[in-house]
Design an enzyme around this catalytic site. Structure first.
Site, PDB file in Angstrom:
ATOM      1  N   CYS A   2       2.962  22.269   2.201  1.00 47.35           N
ATOM      2  CA  CYS A   2       4.072  21.829   1.555  1.00 47.35           C
ATOM      3  C   CYS A   2       4.040  20.495   1.601  1.00 47.35           C
ATOM      4  CB  CYS A   2       5.334  22.393   2.385  1.00 47.35           C
ATOM      5  SG  CYS A   2       5.343  24.151   2.280  1.00 47.35           S
ATOM      6  N   ARG A  27      -2.219  18.525  -1.758  1.00 48.70           N
ATOM      7  CA  ARG A  27      -1.923  19.321  -0.305  1.00 48.70           C
ATOM      8  C   ARG A  27      -2.218  20.957  -0.585  1.00 48.70           C
ATOM      9  NH1 ARG A  27       0.948  16.056   3.089  1.00 48.70           N
ATOM     10  NH2 ARG A  27       2.111  17.843   3.886  1.00 48.70           N
ATOM     11  N   TRP A  79       3.308  25.792   0.214  1.00 47.37           N
ATOM     12  CA  TRP A  79       2.478  26.611   0.346  1.00 47.37           C
ATOM     13  C   TRP A  79       3.042  27.593   1.090  1.00 47.37           C
ATOM     14  CZ3 TRP A  79      -0.630  27.204   4.913  1.00 47.37           C
ATOM     15  CH2 TRP A  79      -2.091  27.664   4.462  1.00 47.37           C
ATOM     16  N   ASN A 105       8.873  21.486   5.376  1.00 44.21           N
ATOM     17  CA  ASN A 105       7.491  21.672   5.641  1.00 44.21           C
ATOM     18  C   ASN A 105       7.377  21.988   7.038  1.00 44.21           C
ATOM     19  OD1 ASN A 105       4.905  21.778   5.540  1.00 44.21           O
ATOM     20  ND2 ASN A 105       4.421  19.556   5.672  1.00 44.21           N
ATOM     21  N   LYS A 490     -18.739  24.073   2.494  1.00 41.86           N
ATOM     22  CA  LYS A 490     -18.527  23.778   1.074  1.00 41.86           C
ATOM     23  C   LYS A 490     -18.594  24.491   0.028  1.00 41.86           C
ATOM     24  CE  LYS A 490     -16.881  20.646   2.000  1.00 41.86           C
ATOM     25  NZ  LYS A 490     -16.752  20.618   3.325  1.00 41.86           N
ATOM     26  N   GLU A 493     -16.183  27.613   0.200  1.00 44.22           N
ATOM     27  CA  GLU A 493     -14.726  27.109   0.013  1.00 44.22           C
ATOM     28  C   GLU A 493     -14.472  26.776  -1.297  1.00 44.22           C
ATOM     29  OE1 GLU A 493     -12.897  23.949   2.095  1.00 44.22           O
ATOM     30  OE2 GLU A 493     -14.632  22.814   2.245  1.00 44.22           O
ATOM     31  N   HIS A 509     -33.050  37.184  14.322  1.00 42.33           N
ATOM     32  CA  HIS A 509     -32.125  37.967  15.423  1.00 42.33           C
ATOM     33  C   HIS A 509     -30.694  38.731  14.483  1.00 42.33           C
ATOM     34  CE1 HIS A 509     -34.242  36.636  18.659  1.00 42.33           C
ATOM     35  NE2 HIS A 509     -33.903  35.100  18.292  1.00 42.33           N
ATOM     36  N   LYS A 608      -4.997  21.081   1.906  1.00 41.82           N
ATOM     37  CA  LYS A 608      -5.793  19.930   2.362  1.00 41.82           C
ATOM     38  C   LYS A 608      -5.482  19.693   4.018  1.00 41.82           C
ATOM     39  CE  LYS A 608      -8.581  16.371   2.248  1.00 41.82           C
ATOM     40  NZ  LYS A 608      -9.891  16.651   2.396  1.00 41.82           N
TER      41      LYS A 608
HETATM   42  C1  AGP Z   1     -13.079  21.301   5.007  1.00 41.22           C
HETATM   43  O1  AGP Z   1     -13.763  21.160   3.732  1.00 41.22           O
HETATM   44  C2  AGP Z   1     -11.763  22.034   5.105  1.00 41.22           C
HETATM   45  N1  AGP Z   1     -10.928  21.411   3.886  1.00 41.22           N
HETATM   46  C3  AGP Z   1     -11.285  22.194   5.920  1.00 41.22           C
HETATM   47  O2  AGP Z   1     -12.217  23.001   6.875  1.00 41.22           O
HETATM   48  C4  AGP Z   1     -10.786  21.092   7.189  1.00 41.22           C
HETATM   49  O3  AGP Z   1     -12.105  20.357   7.654  1.00 41.22           O
HETATM   50  C5  AGP Z   1      -9.994  21.686   8.247  1.00 41.22           C
HETATM   51  O4  AGP Z   1      -9.026  22.305   7.877  1.00 41.22           O
HETATM   52  C6  AGP Z   1      -9.575  20.736   9.301  1.00 41.22           C
HETATM   53  O5  AGP Z   1      -8.881  19.387   8.780  1.00 41.22           O
HETATM   54  P1  AGP Z   1      -8.651  17.938   9.334  1.00 41.22           P
HETATM   55  O6  AGP Z   1     -10.052  17.294   9.655  1.00 41.22           O
HETATM   56  O7  AGP Z   1      -7.632  17.272   8.491  1.00 41.22           O
HETATM   57  O8  AGP Z   1      -7.872  18.290  10.760  1.00 41.22           O
END
Ligand code: AGP
Length: 613
Positions: A2, A27, A79, A105, A490, A493, A509, A608
């Site tokens: 949020c 965000r 969010w 938030n 990457k 996501e 394995h 984010k």
């Molecule tokens: C990475 O591309 C993602 N957005 C996510 O895995 C991110 O790295 C993770 O949420 C950790 O965020 P932070 O580095 O702000 O703690």
């Protein structure tokens, strides 16, 4: 997560709130809303919309919301955590006679208990949210002093919150409070702003105060006062935002993510500036200087993080063990905090987080400190919770990272980890000769990344060939195994194609059962001492009709006879290959997603900064 904006002052309140919401879009959100107090009627005016902020903006135009005469308002991007995505559950929340409005938030852990208690007192709730419960708890205590009502209510609250509350009975005042969810206060010439992060404050002022957990702030048009929940006055330090607004803009790139991928050569320059003196092989890391004695004697490092930050941690492990001879373990922050970890005497814990607000990582830091560890932070946001709760640390200085998929922050994290490993290595057996060799090679990395970025059209072509599949496998060995994990993250996501990373040796394995003509395999096959083994892995994939995309060292002609596609990267010393091998994987993911027409900056379901557990 949020996003919150609160404003009081003479400027165009509605426009400032709306622009603030646009700055917080990155965000991640699913609905948005604004509440202001109309000066002419002294009524609360509220507008909320599901979907993009531009939907809210067009409704505001239709409803004449921009013509309201007001000097105070709050706004929110939601969010969803409690309650489905709909207009009723969107913020700001208000009471039945529209006296109070709140934006929030975080998560109120004990909201059910409080909700039942209030329902027994006759309160009728219209939403499923924890925020509405907090609103009515404040209303329960509210007579004619909003600050007191908020203080009384928060004493009963368990959980994380960043809130701003306004009341039509006290139209010239807003109350903010934070506990676990960031809230920043901006001090303008003749106005004040409260927001979840500085991006929404920067258009109004550069002077900010980072509120701490347990702080409550009372803001009027003339002044402000910060208190603890025990009503002790706080004299907080005023910081100056040290970057320009255009670093939030896309420049001439179509997306933030593409801009940030191309910023990475500069990121390395910014992160090492004033810290790594290549010619002399010297490192000056002022942020961890205070714990230098401990760095010298520690025999155990644990590195924590989530997602991409956890991948950076995995690579850091190789460097701390290779350059500094220190036993290093890596753990997911969320796993560490609940597994009753063993913390040895003089142990160092390093917490990595781009946002500095990830709830799991904050929880892990607190657990590590309870168990006696000294905790160092590696973050990109000045004044973030992790920056303030760790004993020492190093900022990335990568500039704001807006794209949800982390790229330049990852490179910045790797750069800081490498500097720390060499810094601690030099306190041990790492020679100046070996340090100069790494320094000399590392200095060339930004140009080598630039060279890889020039292949973006070719990489886009390859992306076009694999987006028809529903799965992909990423393989790497040694220090490139975590890079394979990062490439897979990457890819999945932002393109929503399932992808998983594996240590290449592990393929036989289990995962090899997946290989057929519909499962492309991306292999990091740079020329290092494990090259022959990775070529065998490629052959195993080919023998089962799997398509292979190889990330290879330039001038390696032989690999063309094994792989279907080859993306070349410049040669470097083995331990530095992650800075280069990750770049094609970032671009591959980026183009797969854009070719599929997805919003790479705001992928579905993601935020984010994950400030909730
Ligand atoms: C990475 O591309 C993602 N957005 C996510 O895995 C991110 O790295 C993770 O949420 C950790 O965020 P932070 O580095 O702000 O703690």
């Amino acid at each position: 997560m949020c996003g919150i904006v609160g404003y009081i002052g003479e400027k165009n309140v509605v426009d400032i709130l709306l622009q603030g919401l646009y700055k917080l879009e990155y965000r991640g959100y699913d609905s948005a809303g604004i509440a202001v107090i109309d000066k002419d009627s002294n009524e609360l005016k509220i507008i909320k919309k599901v979907g993009k902020i531009r939907n809210l903006e067009s409704s505001m135009k239709e409803d004449g919301f921009f013509n309201i005469n007001t000097e105070i308002g709050i706004a929110h991007t939601r969010w969803a955590t409690h309650g489905e995505v709909n207009e009723v559950n969107a913020h700001p929340h208000y009471d039945e006679d529209k006296t109070l409005a709140i934006v929030h938030n975080g998560i109120i852990e004990n909201y059910n208990v409080i909700k039942k208690w209030l329902e027994e007192k006759g309160v009728k709730f219209k939403t499923e949210t924890d925020t509405e419960v907090l609103l009515y708890l404040i209303k329960y205590y509210y007579k004619d002093d909003l600050k007191q009502a908020v203080l009384s209510a928060l004493k009963h609250v368990i959980g994380a919150y960043g809130i701003v509350v306004i009341s039509k009975k006290e139209p010239g005042k807003m109350i903010g409070a934070r506990n676990g969810s960031p809230l920043v206060f901006g001090i303008g010439k003749d106005d004040f702003v409260l927001a979840s992060d500085v991006s929404a404050i920067k258009p109004v002022t550069d002077n900010v105060i980072y509120l701490e957990d347990g702080h409550i702030i009372e803001v009027t048009k003339e002044n402000y006062k910060i208190l603890t929940l025990e009503e002790r006055e706080v004299n907080a330090k005023v910081h100056t935002i040290d970057w320009e607004l255009e670093s939030w803009e896309k420049g001439n790139f179509p997306t933030y993510m593409e801009k940030e991928i191309h910023e990475q050569p500069n990121t390395i320059i910014n992160t090492t500036r004033g810290r790594w003196f290549f010619e002399k092989g010297e490192l000056k890391l002022g942020g961890i200087e205070p714990v230098r004695d401990l760095l010298k004697k520690t025999k155990k490092i644990t590195i924590l993080g989530c997602g991409t930050s956890w991948h950076a941690a995995l690579i850091g492990k190789y460097w701390f063990e290779y350059y500094a001879d220190i036993s290093t373990e890596v753990d997911y922050a969320a796993e560490f905090r609940y597994r009753n970890p063993i913390i040895l005497e003089d142990q160092i814990v390093i917490a990595i987080s781009q946002s500095g607000e990830t709830a799991d990582t904050i929880g892990a830091i607190r657990e590590a400190k309870i168990k006696g560890a000294t905790v160092l932070g590696i973050t990109n946001v000045v004044g973030s919770t992790i920056a303030r709760e760790t004993d020492a640390g190093i900022y990335l200085h990568a500039g704001p990272e807006i794209g949800v998929a982390s790229t330049k922050a990852f490179i910045g994290q790797l750069t800081v980890l490498l500097m720390m490993a060499i810094y601690m290595g030099r306190m041990r057996r790492l020679s100046i000769e070996d340090t100069l060799r790494v320094s000399e090679e590392f200095k060339k990395i930004p140009d080598k990344i630039e060279k890889i970025l020039k292949q973006k059209d070719y990489i886009r072509e390859i992306a076009g060939k694999i987006i028809k599949y529903n799965n992909a496998l990423y393989l790497g060995r040694g220090v490139n195994y975590p890079v394979a994990l990062e490439g897979a993250l990457k890819f999945k996501e932002i393109s929503y194609i399932h992808a998983e990373g594996y240590p290449a040796a592990e393929m036989k394995h289990g995962p090899i059962a997946l290989i057929d003509e519909n499962m492309p395999t991306i292999v990091i096959a740079t020329k290092d001492f494990l090259y022959d083994k990775i070529i065998s892995n490629i052959k195993e994939v080919k023998a089962r009709k799997g398509q292979v995309i190889a990330i290879a060292t330039e001038d390696d002609e032989a690999i063309k006879s094994h792989a279907d596609y080859v993306i070349y990267i410049p040669d470097t010393i083995d331990m530095l290959t992650p800075f280069l091998s990750v770049i094609p994987l970032q671009l591959l993911a980026y183009y797969a997603a854009t070719l599929k027409g997805y919003d790479v900056d705001k992928p579905r379901n993601l935020a984010k900064s994950v400030t909730v557990e």
